[in-house]
Design an enzyme around this catalytic site. Structure first.
Site, PDB file in Angstrom:
ATOM      1  N   GLY A  12       0.839  -1.208   0.000  1.00  0.00           N
ATOM      2  CA  GLY A  12       0.000   0.000   0.000  1.00  0.00           C
ATOM      3  C   GLY A  12       0.865   1.246   0.000  1.00  0.00           C
ATOM      4  N   LEU A  13       0.207   2.363  -0.171  1.00  0.00           N
ATOM      5  CA  LEU A  13       0.901   3.653  -0.215  1.00  0.00           C
ATOM      6  C   LEU A  13       1.630   3.946   1.096  1.00  0.00           C
ATOM      7  CD1 LEU A  13      -1.918   5.919  -1.762  1.00  0.00           C
ATOM      8  CD2 LEU A  13       0.125   5.048  -2.952  1.00  0.00           C
ATOM      9  N   SER A  14       2.596   4.825   1.041  1.00  0.00           N
ATOM     10  CA  SER A  14       3.244   5.306   2.262  1.00  0.00           C
ATOM     11  C   SER A  14       2.189   5.980   3.136  1.00  0.00           C
ATOM     12  CB  SER A  14       4.332   6.307   1.880  1.00  0.00           C
ATOM     13  OG  SER A  14       4.913   6.839   3.041  1.00  0.00           O
ATOM     14  N   GLY A  15       2.168   5.624   4.400  1.00  0.00           N
ATOM     15  CA  GLY A  15       1.192   6.219   5.311  1.00  0.00           C
ATOM     16  C   GLY A  15      -0.160   5.522   5.324  1.00  0.00           C
ATOM     17  N   ALA A  16      -0.306   4.463   4.518  1.00  0.00           N
ATOM     18  CA  ALA A  16      -1.605   3.756   4.478  1.00  0.00           C
ATOM     19  C   ALA A  16      -1.852   2.991   5.779  1.00  0.00           C
ATOM     20  CB  ALA A  16      -1.651   2.807   3.283  1.00  0.00           C
ATOM     21  N   GLY A  17      -0.772   2.548   6.428  1.00  0.00           N
ATOM     22  CA  GLY A  17      -0.927   1.832   7.700  1.00  0.00           C
ATOM     23  C   GLY A  17      -0.271   0.468   7.742  1.00  0.00           C
ATOM     24  N   LYS A  18       0.594   0.181   6.784  1.00  0.00           N
ATOM     25  CA  LYS A  18       1.236  -1.137   6.716  1.00  0.00           C
ATOM     26  C   LYS A  18       2.014  -1.456   7.983  1.00  0.00           C
ATOM     27  CE  LYS A  18       3.577   0.035   3.049  1.00  0.00           C
ATOM     28  NZ  LYS A  18       3.059   1.424   2.963  1.00  0.00           N
ATOM     29  N   THR A  19       2.889  -0.540   8.381  1.00  0.00           N
ATOM     30  CA  THR A  19       3.731  -0.782   9.552  1.00  0.00           C
ATOM     31  C   THR A  19       2.879  -0.890  10.817  1.00  0.00           C
ATOM     32  OG1 THR A  19       5.577   0.346   8.506  1.00  0.00           O
ATOM     33  CG2 THR A  19       5.692   0.102  10.888  1.00  0.00           C
ATOM     34  N   SER A  86       5.786  -1.919  -2.225  1.00  0.00           N
ATOM     35  CA  SER A  86       5.703  -2.863  -3.346  1.00  0.00           C
ATOM     36  C   SER A  86       4.685  -2.426  -4.398  1.00  0.00           C
ATOM     37  CB  SER A  86       5.431  -4.293  -2.854  1.00  0.00           C
ATOM     38  OG  SER A  86       4.567  -4.371  -1.737  1.00  0.00           O
TER      39      SER A  86
HETATM   40  P1  ADP Z   1       2.948   2.778   6.254  1.00  0.00           P
HETATM   41  O1  ADP Z   1       3.731   1.756   6.995  1.00  0.00           O
HETATM   42  O2  ADP Z   1       1.924   2.196   5.315  1.00  0.00           O
HETATM   43  O3  ADP Z   1       3.793   3.822   5.589  1.00  0.00           O
HETATM   44  P2  ADP Z   1       2.280   3.754   8.892  1.00  0.00           P
HETATM   45  O4  ADP Z   1       1.792   2.537   9.580  1.00  0.00           O
HETATM   46  O5  ADP Z   1       3.684   4.191   9.151  1.00  0.00           O
HETATM   47  O6  ADP Z   1       2.049   3.577   7.308  1.00  0.00           O
HETATM   48  O7  ADP Z   1       1.310   4.990   9.208  1.00  0.00           O
HETATM   49  C1  ADP Z   1      -0.088   4.890   9.159  1.00  0.00           C
HETATM   50  C2  ADP Z   1      -0.730   5.993  10.011  1.00  0.00           C
HETATM   51  O8  ADP Z   1      -2.160   5.881   9.914  1.00  0.00           O
HETATM   52  C3  ADP Z   1      -0.371   5.858  11.485  1.00  0.00           C
HETATM   53  O9  ADP Z   1      -0.149   7.149  12.001  1.00  0.00           O
HETATM   54  C4  ADP Z   1      -1.639   5.225  12.097  1.00  0.00           C
HETATM   55  O10 ADP Z   1      -1.815   5.585  13.441  1.00  0.00           O
HETATM   56  C5  ADP Z   1      -2.748   5.807  11.209  1.00  0.00           C
HETATM   57  N1  ADP Z   1      -3.985   4.990  11.143  1.00  0.00           N
HETATM   58  C6  ADP Z   1      -5.229   5.447  11.330  1.00  0.00           C
HETATM   59  N2  ADP Z   1      -6.151   4.473  11.212  1.00  0.00           N
HETATM   60  C7  ADP Z   1      -5.468   3.332  10.954  1.00  0.00           C
HETATM   61  C8  ADP Z   1      -5.862   1.978  10.723  1.00  0.00           C
HETATM   62  N3  ADP Z   1      -7.146   1.569  10.726  1.00  0.00           N
HETATM   63  N4  ADP Z   1      -4.891   1.091  10.458  1.00  0.00           N
HETATM   64  C9  ADP Z   1      -3.601   1.475  10.423  1.00  0.00           C
HETATM   65  N5  ADP Z   1      -3.167   2.725  10.637  1.00  0.00           N
HETATM   66  C10 ADP Z   1      -4.086   3.676  10.894  1.00  0.00           C
END
Ligand code: ADP
Length: 181
Positions: A12-19, A86
């Site tokens: 997924g996109l950066s900031g989507a919530g993967k980590t 990815s």
């Molecule tokens: P990625 O790893 O995809 O770049 P991050 O996990 O670092 O994304 O960041 C995702 C952000 O979205 C976090 O600040 C997290 O708290 C927020 N968030 C809000 N709702 C959700 C959710 N349902 N699942 C995952 N993250 C969420």
């Protein structure tokens, strides 16, 4: 416990919530006694794939290397949790076929939501041109066509997203008993 190996691949996109999702999934499975390993894109890029850039070729190489390690671990009955943008469907499919025991999790939130979150301040830099070839802004993202799981992180609570992953792993026979947060 007769654990079966599987690669759980978060894209997924950066900031989507993967980590965020994958860390919680890993933590809980570890607490339950499962043998797990995490391959996080950001960390992998500082060692295993250090030196690679963000051209399509380098991104594909990054994913192939992660896939190679994930495959070795999966064959040794580990639950492997991969978290990496990815962006290209082709190489994701390639890795999926190679590994076999593979669960794709599409961590999905609209670009505008990811950009508003701007967890690492990268979107701002991408918009200003400081960072080039940034996925979603100046580089493509090809969404999965048939992921096993889709987490809509703009619409779901975090726990809901995590539980979806557990439910799917259970249904696919990778967990011996139900797990929830
Ligand atoms: P990625 O790893 O995809 O770049 P991050 O996990 O670092 O994304 O960041 C995702 C952000 O979205 C976090 O600040 C997290 O708290 C927020 N968030 C809000 N709702 C959700 C959710 N349902 N699942 C995952 N993250 C969420």
């Amino acid at each position: 416990m007769g654990q079966k190996g599987v690669t759980v691949w978060f894209t997924g996109l950066s900031g989507a919530g993967k980590t965020t999702i994958s860390e919680q999934v890993a933590k809980k499975l570890k607490e339950q006694g499962y043998k797990i390993e995490v391959l996080d894109g950001d960390i992998v890029r500082t060692n295993l794939t250090k030196g690679l850039g963000f051209s399509k070729e380098d991104r594909d190489t990054n994913i192939r290397r992660i896939g190679f390690v994930a495959d070795l671990l999966t064959r040794n009955d580990v639950i492997v949790i991969v978290s990496a943008i990815s962006p290209y469907r082709g190489v994701r499919e390639e890795v999926k076929e190679k590994i076999g025991n593979f669960v794709e999790v599409f961590v999905n939130a609209p670009l505008s939501v990811c950009e508003d979150r701007d967890v690492k301040g990268l979107y701002k830099k991408a918009r200003s041109g400081e960072i080039k070839m940034f996925t979603g802004v100046s580089d493509p993202y090809e969404p999965p066509t048939s992921p096993e799981i889709e987490c809509r992180t703009d619409l779901e609570e975090l726990d809901e997203s995590i539980n979806k992953v557990f439910a799917s792993l259970q249904e696919l026979g990778y967990l011996s008993e139900p797990v929830t947060v």
